[in-house]
Scaffold this active site. Structure first.
Site, PDB file in Angstrom:
ATOM      1  CD  GLU A  93      26.685  15.407 -50.490  1.00  0.00           C
ATOM      2  OE1 GLU A  93      27.838  14.969 -50.295  1.00  0.00           O
ATOM      3  OE2 GLU A  93      26.445  16.598 -50.728  1.00  0.00           O
ATOM      4  CB  THR A 100      26.375   2.848 -56.778  1.00  0.00           C
ATOM      5  OG1 THR A 100      27.335   1.992 -56.175  1.00  0.00           O
ATOM      6  CG2 THR A 100      25.303   3.121 -55.728  1.00  0.00           C
ATOM      7  CG  ASP A 101      29.124  -1.814 -57.560  1.00  0.00           C
ATOM      8  OD1 ASP A 101      29.183  -0.817 -56.814  1.00  0.00           O
ATOM      9  OD2 ASP A 101      30.141  -2.431 -57.934  1.00  0.00           O
ATOM     10  CD  GLU A 102      29.588   1.718 -52.906  1.00  0.00           C
ATOM     11  OE1 GLU A 102      29.334   1.925 -51.712  1.00  0.00           O
ATOM     12  OE2 GLU A 102      30.528   2.273 -53.504  1.00  0.00           O
ATOM     13  CE1 TYR A 117      26.601   7.182 -53.021  1.00  0.00           C
ATOM     14  CE2 TYR A 117      27.650   5.026 -52.882  1.00  0.00           C
ATOM     15  CZ  TYR A 117      27.182   6.096 -53.639  1.00  0.00           C
ATOM     16  OH  TYR A 117      27.294   6.054 -55.013  1.00  0.00           O
ATOM     17  CB  ALA A 153      20.736   2.956 -47.034  1.00  0.00           C
ATOM     18  CE  LYS A 173      23.216   6.777 -56.397  1.00  0.00           C
ATOM     19  NZ  LYS A 173      23.063   7.978 -57.282  1.00  0.00           N
ATOM     20  NE  ARG A 208      34.518  -1.285 -52.606  1.00  0.00           N
ATOM     21  CZ  ARG A 208      34.338  -2.072 -51.549  1.00  0.00           C
ATOM     22  NH1 ARG A 208      34.470  -3.390 -51.663  1.00  0.00           N
ATOM     23  NH2 ARG A 208      34.036  -1.565 -50.370  1.00  0.00           N
ATOM     24  CG  ASN A 257      40.419  -1.796 -51.606  1.00  0.00           C
ATOM     25  OD1 ASN A 257      39.872  -1.724 -52.703  1.00  0.00           O
ATOM     26  ND2 ASN A 257      39.743  -1.700 -50.466  1.00  0.00           N
ATOM     27  NE  ARG A 300      34.480   3.093 -46.367  1.00  0.00           N
ATOM     28  CZ  ARG A 300      34.501   3.151 -47.711  1.00  0.00           C
ATOM     29  NH1 ARG A 300      33.930   2.192 -48.435  1.00  0.00           N
ATOM     30  NH2 ARG A 300      35.097   4.143 -48.335  1.00  0.00           N
ATOM     31  N   PRO A 301      33.905   1.248 -40.768  1.00  0.00           N
ATOM     32  CG  PRO A 301      32.941   2.731 -39.238  1.00  0.00           C
ATOM     33  CD  PRO A 301      33.895   2.672 -40.383  1.00  0.00           C
TER      34      PRO A 301
HETATM   35  P1  NAD Z   1      30.754  13.444 -57.188  1.00  0.00           P
HETATM   36  O1  NAD Z   1      30.581  13.482 -55.708  1.00  0.00           O
HETATM   37  O2  NAD Z   1      32.096  13.612 -57.780  1.00  0.00           O
HETATM   38  O3  NAD Z   1      29.808  14.526 -57.890  1.00  0.00           O
HETATM   39  C1  NAD Z   1      28.502  14.768 -57.474  1.00  0.00           C
HETATM   40  C2  NAD Z   1      28.057  16.085 -58.109  1.00  0.00           C
HETATM   41  O4  NAD Z   1      26.688  16.314 -57.733  1.00  0.00           O
HETATM   42  C3  NAD Z   1      28.865  17.300 -57.645  1.00  0.00           C
HETATM   43  O5  NAD Z   1      29.187  18.103 -58.748  1.00  0.00           O
HETATM   44  C4  NAD Z   1      27.900  18.011 -56.704  1.00  0.00           C
HETATM   45  O6  NAD Z   1      28.117  19.417 -56.650  1.00  0.00           O
HETATM   46  C5  NAD Z   1      26.559  17.669 -57.305  1.00  0.00           C
HETATM   47  N1  NAD Z   1      25.452  17.740 -56.348  1.00  0.00           N
HETATM   48  C6  NAD Z   1      25.423  17.227 -55.077  1.00  0.00           C
HETATM   49  N2  NAD Z   1      24.236  17.494 -54.509  1.00  0.00           N
HETATM   50  C7  NAD Z   1      23.488  18.164 -55.435  1.00  0.00           C
HETATM   51  C8  NAD Z   1      22.174  18.692 -55.435  1.00  0.00           C
HETATM   52  N3  NAD Z   1      21.376  18.588 -54.367  1.00  0.00           N
HETATM   53  N4  NAD Z   1      21.740  19.310 -56.553  1.00  0.00           N
HETATM   54  C9  NAD Z   1      22.537  19.431 -57.642  1.00  0.00           C
HETATM   55  N5  NAD Z   1      23.793  18.961 -57.684  1.00  0.00           N
HETATM   56  C10 NAD Z   1      24.269  18.332 -56.599  1.00  0.00           C
HETATM   57  O7  NAD Z   1      30.104  12.049 -57.622  1.00  0.00           O
HETATM   58  P2  NAD Z   1      30.480  11.083 -58.836  1.00  0.00           P
HETATM   59  O8  NAD Z   1      31.526  10.127 -58.393  1.00  0.00           O
HETATM   60  O9  NAD Z   1      30.681  11.888 -60.052  1.00  0.00           O
HETATM   61  O10 NAD Z   1      29.121  10.255 -58.946  1.00  0.00           O
HETATM   62  C11 NAD Z   1      28.062  10.681 -59.807  1.00  0.00           C
HETATM   63  C12 NAD Z   1      26.916   9.700 -59.685  1.00  0.00           C
HETATM   64  O11 NAD Z   1      27.355   8.393 -60.046  1.00  0.00           O
HETATM   65  C13 NAD Z   1      26.359   9.569 -58.260  1.00  0.00           C
HETATM   66  O12 NAD Z   1      24.960   9.460 -58.365  1.00  0.00           O
HETATM   67  C14 NAD Z   1      26.970   8.283 -57.739  1.00  0.00           C
HETATM   68  O13 NAD Z   1      26.111   7.680 -56.791  1.00  0.00           O
HETATM   69  C15 NAD Z   1      27.059   7.467 -59.005  1.00  0.00           C
HETATM   70  N6  NAD Z   1      28.121   6.449 -59.041  1.00  0.00           N
HETATM   71  C16 NAD Z   1      29.420   6.788 -58.747  1.00  0.00           C
HETATM   72  C17 NAD Z   1      30.417   5.821 -58.822  1.00  0.00           C
HETATM   73  C18 NAD Z   1      31.868   6.170 -58.557  1.00  0.00           C
HETATM   74  O14 NAD Z   1      32.707   5.254 -58.529  1.00  0.00           O
HETATM   75  N7  NAD Z   1      32.228   7.413 -58.369  1.00  0.00           N
HETATM   76  C19 NAD Z   1      30.103   4.511 -59.185  1.00  0.00           C
HETATM   77  C20 NAD Z   1      28.751   4.199 -59.481  1.00  0.00           C
HETATM   78  C21 NAD Z   1      27.774   5.182 -59.416  1.00  0.00           C
HETATM   79  P1  TYD Z   2      36.275   4.508 -52.269  1.00  0.00           P
HETATM   80  O1  TYD Z   2      37.162   5.091 -53.325  1.00  0.00           O
HETATM   81  O2  TYD Z   2      35.880   5.364 -51.110  1.00  0.00           O
HETATM   82  O3  TYD Z   2      34.995   3.881 -52.993  1.00  0.00           O
HETATM   83  P2  TYD Z   2      33.807   2.934 -52.390  1.00  0.00           P
HETATM   84  O4  TYD Z   2      33.832   2.967 -50.920  1.00  0.00           O
HETATM   85  O5  TYD Z   2      32.599   3.604 -52.957  1.00  0.00           O
HETATM   86  O6  TYD Z   2      34.057   1.559 -52.955  1.00  0.00           O
HETATM   87  O7  TYD Z   2      37.001   3.222 -51.691  1.00  0.00           O
HETATM   88  C1  TYD Z   2      37.408   2.151 -52.536  1.00  0.00           C
HETATM   89  C2  TYD Z   2      37.931   1.069 -51.637  1.00  0.00           C
HETATM   90  O8  TYD Z   2      39.149   1.532 -51.024  1.00  0.00           O
HETATM   91  C3  TYD Z   2      36.995   0.731 -50.474  1.00  0.00           C
HETATM   92  O9  TYD Z   2      37.074  -0.681 -50.216  1.00  0.00           O
HETATM   93  C4  TYD Z   2      37.573   1.506 -49.308  1.00  0.00           C
HETATM   94  C5  TYD Z   2      39.060   1.537 -49.600  1.00  0.00           C
HETATM   95  N1  TYD Z   2      39.791   2.724 -49.112  1.00  0.00           N
HETATM   96  C6  TYD Z   2      40.983   2.557 -48.388  1.00  0.00           C
HETATM   97  O10 TYD Z   2      41.439   1.416 -48.160  1.00  0.00           O
HETATM   98  N2  TYD Z   2      41.633   3.676 -47.963  1.00  0.00           N
HETATM   99  C7  TYD Z   2      41.158   4.940 -48.197  1.00  0.00           C
HETATM  100  O11 TYD Z   2      41.790   5.936 -47.734  1.00  0.00           O
HETATM  101  C8  TYD Z   2      39.949   5.093 -48.951  1.00  0.00           C
HETATM  102  C9  TYD Z   2      39.381   6.462 -49.227  1.00  0.00           C
HETATM  103  C10 TYD Z   2      39.297   3.960 -49.386  1.00  0.00           C
END
Ligand code: NAD
Ligand code: TYD
Length: 352
Positions: free
Chosen positions: A82, A132-134, A158, A160, A162, A222, A257, A290-291
């Site tokens: 998630e 993630t870097d978070e 989220y 926490a 990860k 970011r 942002n 966002r909180p």
């Molecule tokens: P996403 O939410 O787009 O995709 C997550 C995928 O995982 C979906 O296809 C979902 O169906 C699947 N999934 C969820 N729960 C599952 C379960 N229990 N079993 C099997 N499949 C399940 O996420 P994303 O943005 O593609 O991120 C992928 C990974 O990269 C995550 O682990 C995320 O923490 C990490 N990540 C994302 C970012 C980013 O900017 N998006 C940055 C750094 C790390």
């Molecule tokens: P997001 O794409 O949700 O990624 P993350 O929270 O994992 O960094 O958000 C990127 C940045 O944009 C974050 O600082 C929250 C901000 N944001 C907005 O300002 N408006 C929005 O509607 C959303 C979804 C995010």
């Protein structure tokens, strides 16, 4: 044979595309198809023996054990999670279940399977955790960027969850010797990004004539990375990373942002001008913050460059223009994704 989890999501599906376009071998793609998983993300890719798609949960021990044995898996890349911070604030439970319990079960299955391997198959096995870097928390304006040695200080449910899964991955190496790799990446953007996240949400809203919601003062920073650059970094870590090590991945690309959204509007003005001739930036709207919103993330990606020779290829401008063009060319994908469940989320989350 590779086992990929979460391969129907944003980064996972880009990884599959990247994998096959660079001559990668067969893979098994295990995905639960939550709201974020979309089989359409995999259209046009090899199927069948080259790319076996399995609809299932990483927390399903029997299924995962069976897949490992049946396909003689040589590496696991765990994308399944998630992933949306705002959803984790509204409802953390799914994050605990998939990100913590799911990763734990996957590790248990991997450990049992790997323990039964011998020789080269045992020594070359890898479990790569995509993180993630978070997990490192929030930086002040003058703090140095996150290195692999930063303490974990997650601030959202989220991050926490990860962080907890990363700790389990680490422990399975330390305690059982499982050959794990962990990557901590900054914010990705690019094709197939679900339009609940900032960049695709703003592209979608701009074109639909809706407000572009900026949380708080829009000065949160970011470090943006084009998704295909993230995919190539993961490939490098899988090929050459040292077991037990952590690799930070980032774009050397810190932006507030508000600047991100303004740049996006300028590209849209150029690529798909508004019919009234005005700028999409007029749709920018400041909304409630966002909180617990982390102020700044930045990645120091020198380790992966020095050890594995990886650097991002795209600049923010080239990557963002490619992304905008992809969304303009794929309005049908967006239309299908913006389904009932998505509309409920937008209505509830942005109502306040
Ligand atoms: P996403 O939410 O787009 O995709 C997550 C995928 O995982 C979906 O296809 C979902 O169906 C699947 N999934 C969820 N729960 C599952 C379960 N229990 N079993 C099997 N499949 C399940 O996420 P994303 O943005 O593609 O991120 C992928 C990974 O990269 C995550 O682990 C995320 O923490 C990490 N990540 C994302 C970012 C980013 O900017 N998006 C940055 C750094 C790390
Ligand atoms: P997001 O794409 O949700 O990624 P993350 O929270 O994992 O960094 O958000 C990127 C940045 O944009 C974050 O600082 C929250 C901000 N944001 C907005 O300002 N408006 C929005 O509607 C959303 C979804 C995010």
């Amino acid at each position: 044979m590779l086992l990929l989890t979460g391969g129907a999501g944003f980064i996972g599906s880009n990884f599959v595309r990247d994998w096959f376009s660079t001559g990668g071998g067969p893979l098994v793609n295990l995905d639960k198809l939550t709201y974020a998983g979309n089989p359409r993300n995999l259209e046009g890719l090899p199927a069948g023996a080259q790319h076996a798609f399995i609809h299932g949960d990483i927390a399903d021990r029997d299924l995962v054990s069976d897949l490992l044995e049946k396909h003689g898996i040589s590496a696991i890349v765990n994308f399944a999670a998630e992933s949306h911070v705002d959803r984790s604030i509204h409802g953390p439970e799914d994050f605990i279940q998939t990100n913590i319990v799911g990763t734990f079960r996957l590790l248990e299955c991997a450990r049992a399977y790997w323990s039964g391997l011998s020789g080269d198959r045992r020594s070359s096995f890898r479990f790569l955790q995509v993180s993630t870097d978070e997990v490192y928390g929030s930086l002040g304006p003058n703090d140095p960027a996150f290195t692999e040695l930063n303490r974990y200080e997650p601030n959202s449910p989220y991050s926490a969850s990860k962080a907890a899964s990363d700790h389990l991955v680490r422990a399975y190496h330390h305690t059982y010797g499982l050959p794990v790799l962990t990557t901590n990446c900054s914010n990705n953007y690019g094709p197939y990004h679900f339009p609940e996240k900032l960049i695709p949400l703003c592209i979608h809203n701009a074109l639909a004539g809706k407000p572009l919601p900026i949380y708080g003062d829009g000065q949160q920073v970011r470090d943006w990375l084009y998704v295909r650059d993230h995919c190539s970094a993961i490939r490098r870590v899988l090929e050459g990373g040292r077991p037990g090590e952590v690799y930070n991945i980032g774009g050397w690309n810190e932006k507030p942002n508000l600047d991100v959204v303004r740049t996006l509007c300028a590209i849209l003005d150029d690529e798909s001008p508004r019919t009234d001739g005005r700028s999409y930036s007029e749709q920018i709207t400041f909304v409630k913050d966002r909180p617990g919103h982390d102020r700044r993330y930045a990645i120091d990606a020198r380790k992966i460059e020095a050890e594995l020779g990886w650097r991002p290829q795209e600049t923010f401008e080239t990557g963002l223009r490619k992304t905008v063009r992809w969304y303009l060319d794929n309005s049908e994908w967006v239309r299908e994704v913006v389904s009932g469940e998505y509309r409920n989320w937008i209505a509830t989350h942005y109502a306040s």
